[in-house]
Design an enzyme around this catalytic site. Structure first.
Site, short mmCIF file in Angstrom:
data_model
loop_
_atom_site.label_atom_id
_atom_site.label_comp_id
_atom_site.label_asym_id
_atom_site.label_seq_id
_atom_site.Cartn_x
_atom_site.Cartn_y
_atom_site.Cartn_z
N ASP A 196 0.62 -1.14 -0.16
CA ASP A 196 -0.14 -0.02 0.20
C ASP A 196 0.84 1.29 -0.02
OD1 ASP A 196 -2.10 1.76 0.21
OD2 ASP A 196 -3.13 0.72 1.91
N ASP A 197 0.71 2.19 -0.74
CA ASP A 197 1.40 3.38 -0.90
C ASP A 197 2.92 3.18 -1.26
OD1 ASP A 197 -1.05 4.34 -0.62
OD2 ASP A 197 -0.81 5.67 1.21
N CYS A 237 -6.79 3.76 -3.57
CA CYS A 237 -6.97 2.53 -2.96
C CYS A 237 -7.94 1.80 -3.73
CB CYS A 237 -7.19 2.54 -1.42
SG CYS A 237 -5.91 3.41 -0.69
N ARG A 283 -7.60 -1.64 -6.59
CA ARG A 283 -8.14 -2.67 -6.21
C ARG A 283 -9.14 -3.47 -6.69
NH1 ARG A 283 -5.28 -3.28 -0.81
NH2 ARG A 283 -4.15 -1.27 -0.71
N LYS A 313 -5.82 -5.66 3.70
CA LYS A 313 -6.73 -4.63 3.72
C LYS A 313 -7.68 -4.96 2.22
CE LYS A 313 -6.76 0.16 1.57
NZ LYS A 313 -5.74 1.27 1.55
N HIS A 356 -11.34 -2.96 1.28
CA HIS A 356 -11.61 -1.41 0.73
C HIS A 356 -12.51 -1.65 -0.55
CE1 HIS A 356 -10.13 2.90 1.14
NE2 HIS A 356 -11.35 2.81 1.34
N SER A 391 -8.69 1.16 4.68
CA SER A 391 -7.27 1.75 5.06
C SER A 391 -6.84 1.78 6.58
CB SER A 391 -7.06 3.05 4.58
OG SER A 391 -6.99 3.04 3.03
N HIS A 404 1.28 2.24 3.91
CA HIS A 404 0.27 3.17 4.32
C HIS A 404 0.77 3.86 5.89
CE1 HIS A 404 -3.52 5.29 4.51
NE2 HIS A 404 -3.76 4.94 3.07
N ASP A 408 -0.30 -0.76 -4.95
CA ASP A 408 -1.69 -0.39 -5.20
C ASP A 408 -1.56 1.08 -5.99
OD1 ASP A 408 -1.37 1.06 -3.12
OD2 ASP A 408 -3.27 0.96 -2.29
N ASN A 409 -0.50 1.59 -5.52
CA ASN A 409 -0.38 3.21 -6.15
C ASN A 409 0.94 3.64 -5.53
OD1 ASN A 409 -2.93 3.64 -4.00
ND2 ASN A 409 -0.95 4.67 -3.45
N LYS A 431 0.89 9.68 -5.41
CA LYS A 431 -0.58 9.24 -5.16
C LYS A 431 -1.62 10.36 -5.28
CE LYS A 431 -3.28 7.13 -1.54
NZ LYS A 431 -3.24 6.73 -0.06
#
Length: 941
Positions: free
Chosen positions: A448-449, A490, A494, A543, A545, A568, A661, A716-717, A747
């Site tokens: 994540d992130d 996010c 996904r 996660k 989401h 998140s 994240h 994811d990003n 992001k």
């Protein structure tokens, strides 16, 4: 006029079949090829490539000649259809009689026909036999009493062709400008063929626009004596026009198509439709419908995109710069509609093109694509002219490059056998790549992130050692250097990973909230649902989401087991908060502190609901403990892997980590400074989180069955820049054009830093070790790739945007997306709008700005028309766009606009587009005990 319409189910069956082996054969087509073929399932709608058949009168072919329709299965199973083999694979064309008295134009006309057939039957050699006069055939002839023109008896011509058929011929096609008749009782015939013998003869005489007029110059009054062929010496032939060339190409390919066993098409408008008269023949398109295209492709084995490239190359009015000028320009005016149709097909197939000096050209030139063949040339040109006396085996042979058949030469066949023996011996010794004897396991790890530069191996100049396990996996597997998240935030990212579709199709264009009522639309089909049906055990950790209420939770969307946070890890309070900017307070802080905190950070921290940990559909801990979360995830993952290994069941394990994240909650060593105001300690905190994530990945790798388990690590990003010292590194992808003007470039944006994510694929024995691919790929590609490896076919009732990357993973291929679109994920404009386009190494941006940078600066939202275009090969930092006035820019901008328009049109006409419910309600927030503050509970003992 009557329109012949078939149901979607009927057309699908005609194209694919209901037989398992033919369905499996269909699945060998690429995603783009399947999409093209399935355009024929919905004929006649606005913008469709294919149209239904129309019957204009009872004199048309279908009312006059009732036939049993031939679908693909009937064609494929036909024991009498003529098939290619190594010894008989050449199409020969035999000209009979005069083709005009215009000298070079006549020679060129016949050569144009040969070249067109060679492109149409792409991969097969098409050669010209030496021209013969009518007298040389010894055929009978007559004058038609109605039209007063000379006619040749087809039976005699077929016998002549049979007697001189070369040994390597698949078929011999005689063509003539003289009218034909099959027997005395018939008025005329366009052509006649013997499919079993592979011979046919066809006339273009009636394609002259003046043929049925009283002024037709080919009329004769006096019947010549049989055996006196002098009347043919100065016989009238029509002028070579674009319409005549078009009609000739249709007839040639239609009749040769019959040689392959393809019967008259009754499914869609197609060149293989029967025709009773010229007007009906002119209504036929120049190319094949999907059903007949598949028949021919299976017979010949060509690549569909390459075939279309060859046909389009033939239709170019001007020769390419690499080819010599021909004495007579090719009259292709009548081919313009077909040319535009081919270009549309190419855009669907994503034909790879190469940008060169502001001039778009094919990566392999048409002169190389077209099979080179011995040709009949004008006398005096310096080339050897074939004669009737030249033995076939002494004539210059056709250079035959067809992939399917070239391996049948004895020498190459021996080489193939030796290579096969070598690879067999190597694999027996354990050094070669393994063959899949059972369905593989899949582990997808989604960080994540995470920044592209967070992976050590992507950023070697930093000389860090934060990701040793991922470095090792890259060294033992494949590093994907140009891999992109489907969105830069996010939920949309996904959703696209699990459906293989852009957010504008699957309906998820921005994040779901703590109080979201809905989630990923229930009309969407997910990757775990399909794998579950195929016998996989499917589990998710981490996660989600994508909606947590009722039918939207993970266990309702295809997962047998779930452990994780429904959104998140900053969307709820905890008793021991991790590191964040600004720093959030614990759940039980006094009300005054919370009020001040909310006021100072503008709602950046959540206090009403504790962060929940869910197992399946139940909350087991609220608020959860961030500092032990990684250990809980690791324990659950290892347990699942062990149980599935004991059970012998293939599994799909989707691990969506909380790393990187905020809030960060890494295990800190005693010597790590803890003063949050010290910048060095802040960076050490982020590095410690990276090392914890890497250690988790290493534990998964160690526990996996290396021979039958694919591990795919990605993000994811990009990093969340506004978190400053708690955000990752974008590496060289700084988005400097934006940062110089204020605002973030990672992001939530469409800059490279927001979408390009570190990605490693690890599968010892299957993926070549220490390899790197620069193929342009996306998280959407995980969906079709894993299904392909599992032998699962996705539903055909929807359109997909991901591509099967199996060739990149297993075979070292470097071909990915021709074009990849990036949607707005919160930085600027409308959510989900396609605002950036990657095309090769170029990047076009239509909207910039509005993402928050470290320090709170937000760039100004700007719309760019024309777009900013960057050359990423020479400008990774996206600092200086190309100048608008240059030829390079103009060509790129035009292409990008067409690609964008085509995708938007495709989405607009997609019957499977979904819409997500983004409504919220406080009662929808996960809460295990509403009677206690922040829903506090602990279900685990």
């Amino acid at each position: 006029m009557k329109v012949i319409r078939h149901s979607v189910e009927t057309l699908q069956t005609a194209l694919v079949s209901t037989c398992k082996d033919l369905i499996e054969l269909y699945r060998t087509y690429s995603k783009q090829e399947q999409r093209l073929l399935e355009e024929g399932v919905h004929p006649g709608r606005l913008g469709s490539l294919f149209q239904p058949i129309t019957v204009h009168s009872d004199s048309d072919w279908i009312p006059s000649h009732p036939e049993e329709p031939q679908d693909f299965e009937r064609f494929f199973r036909d024991p009498h259809r003529k098939t290619l083999n190594a010894r008989c694979s050449t199409i020969y064309i035999q000209t009979i009689g005069s083709f005009g008295d215009t000298g070079p134009q006549t020679e060129q006309y016949v050569e144009w026909l040969r070249q067109y057939c060679q492109a149409f039957f792409y991969g097969l050699p098409v050669c010209l036999l030496p021209a013969v006069s009518v007298a040389q055939t010894g055929c009978s002839f007559r004058i038609n009493h109605n039209t007063e023109n000379l006619q040749l008896l087809t039976g005699d011509l077929l016998q002549f062709l049979w007697n001189r058929k070369p040994k390597d011929a698949f078929c011999v096609v005689g063509i003539t400008m003289i009218d034909l008749y099959p027997r005395d009782s018939w008025n005329f015939v366009f052509g006649q063929a013997s499919l079993t013998k592979g011979i046919g003869v066809f006339s273009f005489a009636r394609y002259d626009d003046s043929f049925y007029t009283t002024s037709y110059a080919g009329r004769l009054k006096k019947q010549p004596k049989q055996g006196d062929y002098s009347s043919f010496d100065a016989h009238y032939t029509p002028p070579i026009t674009s319409i005549l060339l078009l009609r000739s190409c249709k007839t040639m390919t239609h009749e040769i198509g019959h040689m392959f066993g393809i019967k008259h098409c009754q499914w869609l408008c197609c060149v293989m439709q029967g025709s009773n008269h010229l007007e009906e023949s002119d209504r036929r398109p120049l190319d094949l419908c999907p059903v007949c295209l598949r028949k021919l492709q299976v017979s010949v084995g060509f690549n569909i995109a390459e075939r279309y490239t060859a046909l389009l190359h033939w239709m170019e009015e001007k020769p390419s710069r690499e080819r010599e000028e021909v004495p007579v320009p090719k009259p292709t005016e009548a081919f313009q509609a077909s040319k535009l149709w081919l270009q549309r097909c190419q855009r669907i197939l994503q034909v790879n093109e190469r940008f060169e000096l502001g001039w778009w050209s094919w990566s392999v030139s048409g002169s190389e694509r077209l099979t080179q063949c011995s040709q009949r040339v004008a006398p005096g040109s310096g080339s050897r002219r074939l004669t009737n006396e030249t033995p076939i085996n002494a004539r210059p042979h056709c250079v035959f490059q067809h992939k399917m058949l070239e391996g049948f030469t004895p020498l190459l066949l021996c080489g193939m056998l030796l290579c096969g023996l070598f690879f067999h011996l190597v694999s027996e010794q354990g050094a070669g790549f393994k063959k899949l004897n059972k369905k593989p396991n899949f582990i997808v790890i989604l960080a994540d992130d995470i920044g592209w530069g967070d992976l050590d191996i992507n950023n070697p100049e930093e000389r860090t050692n934060n990701t040793p396990n991922l470095n090792l996996m890259a060294q033992q597997g494949l590093r994907l250097s140009d891999f992109h998240s489907p969105a830069s935030t996010c939920s949309p990212s996904r959703a696209s990973i699990l459906t293989g579709r852009y957010g504008l199709r699957n309906g998820v264009t921005h994040n779901f909230a703590v109080g979201s009522v809905g989630g990923l639309p229930l009309s969407e089909v997910t990757l775990p649902q399909l794998l579950q049906k195929a016998g996989y055990y499917t589990a998710m950790i981490g996660k989600w989401h994508l909606g947590h209420n009722g039918p939207y939770g993970p266990t309702k969307r295809g997962f047998d087991y779930y452990l994780g946070v429904p959104y998140s890890n900053d969307m709820g309070c905890t008793d021991a908060p991790g590191y964040n900017l600004p720093q959030c307070l614990p759940c039980d802080s006094c009300g005054l502190q919370i009020l001040r905190s909310r006021r100072s950070i503008n709602g950046g921290c959540y206090y009403q609901v504790g962060l929940p940990l869910m197992e399946n559909s139940s909350i087991v801990e609220q608020p959860l403990n961030l500092w032990t979360l990684t250990a809980q995830y690791q324990s659950a993952a290892l347990r699942i892997m062990h149980e599935m290994r004991e059970r012998g069941q293939p599994y799909f394990l989707y691990i969506a980590l909380a790393h990187m994240h905020v809030p960060l909650a890494p295990p800190l060593s005693p010597e790590t400074p803890t003063t949050t105001s010290h910048s060095l300690s802040d960076r050490l905190l982020y590095a410690a989180s990276l090392r914890e994530m890497d250690g988790f990945v290493g534990a998964i790798r160690s526990a996996s069955h290396t021979g039958d388990t694919l591990i795919w690590f990605t993000g994811d990003n990009g990093p969340w820049e506004q978190k400053c010292q708690y955000a990752g590194s974008t590496g060289p992808f700084k988005g400097k054009w934006q940062t110089k003007r204020g605002g973030g470039s990672a992001k939530k944006t469409t800059w490279e830093g927001g979408h390009r994510v570190p990605t490693v694929a690890y599968w010892p024995g299957m993926i070549p070790a220490n390899s790197t691919s620069s193929a342009l790929l996306s998280g959407m590609d995980i969906f079709p790739t894993l299904l392909s490896l599992a032998g699962v076919m996705p539903p055909s009732d929807r359109r997909y945007d991901g591509i099967d990357a199996t060739g990149v993973l297993l075979h070292g291929e470097q071909t990915g997306h021709k074009v990849l679109f990036h949607p707005n994920s919160g930085g600027a404009g409308q959510f989900g709008d396609l605002q950036a386009v990657r095309a090769g190494t170029y990047k076009a941006l239509y909207m910039t700005g509005a993402a928050q940078a470290c320090g709170g600066d937000t760039g100004t939202q700007e719309f760019h028309n024309p777009p900013l275009i960057f050359d990423l090969e020479n400008d990774k930092a996206e600092e200086t766009p190309l100048k608008v006035g240059t030829r390079e820019y103009q060509v790129l901008a035009e292409r990008v606009a067409l690609w964008k328009e085509e995708l938007l049109w495709d989405i607009a006409t997609d019957q499977s587009v979904s819409a997500a419910d983004y409504s919220t309600n406080d009662s929808a927030a996960p809460c295990c005990n509403s009677m206690r503050p922040v829903c506090r509970c602990l279900m685990r003992g």
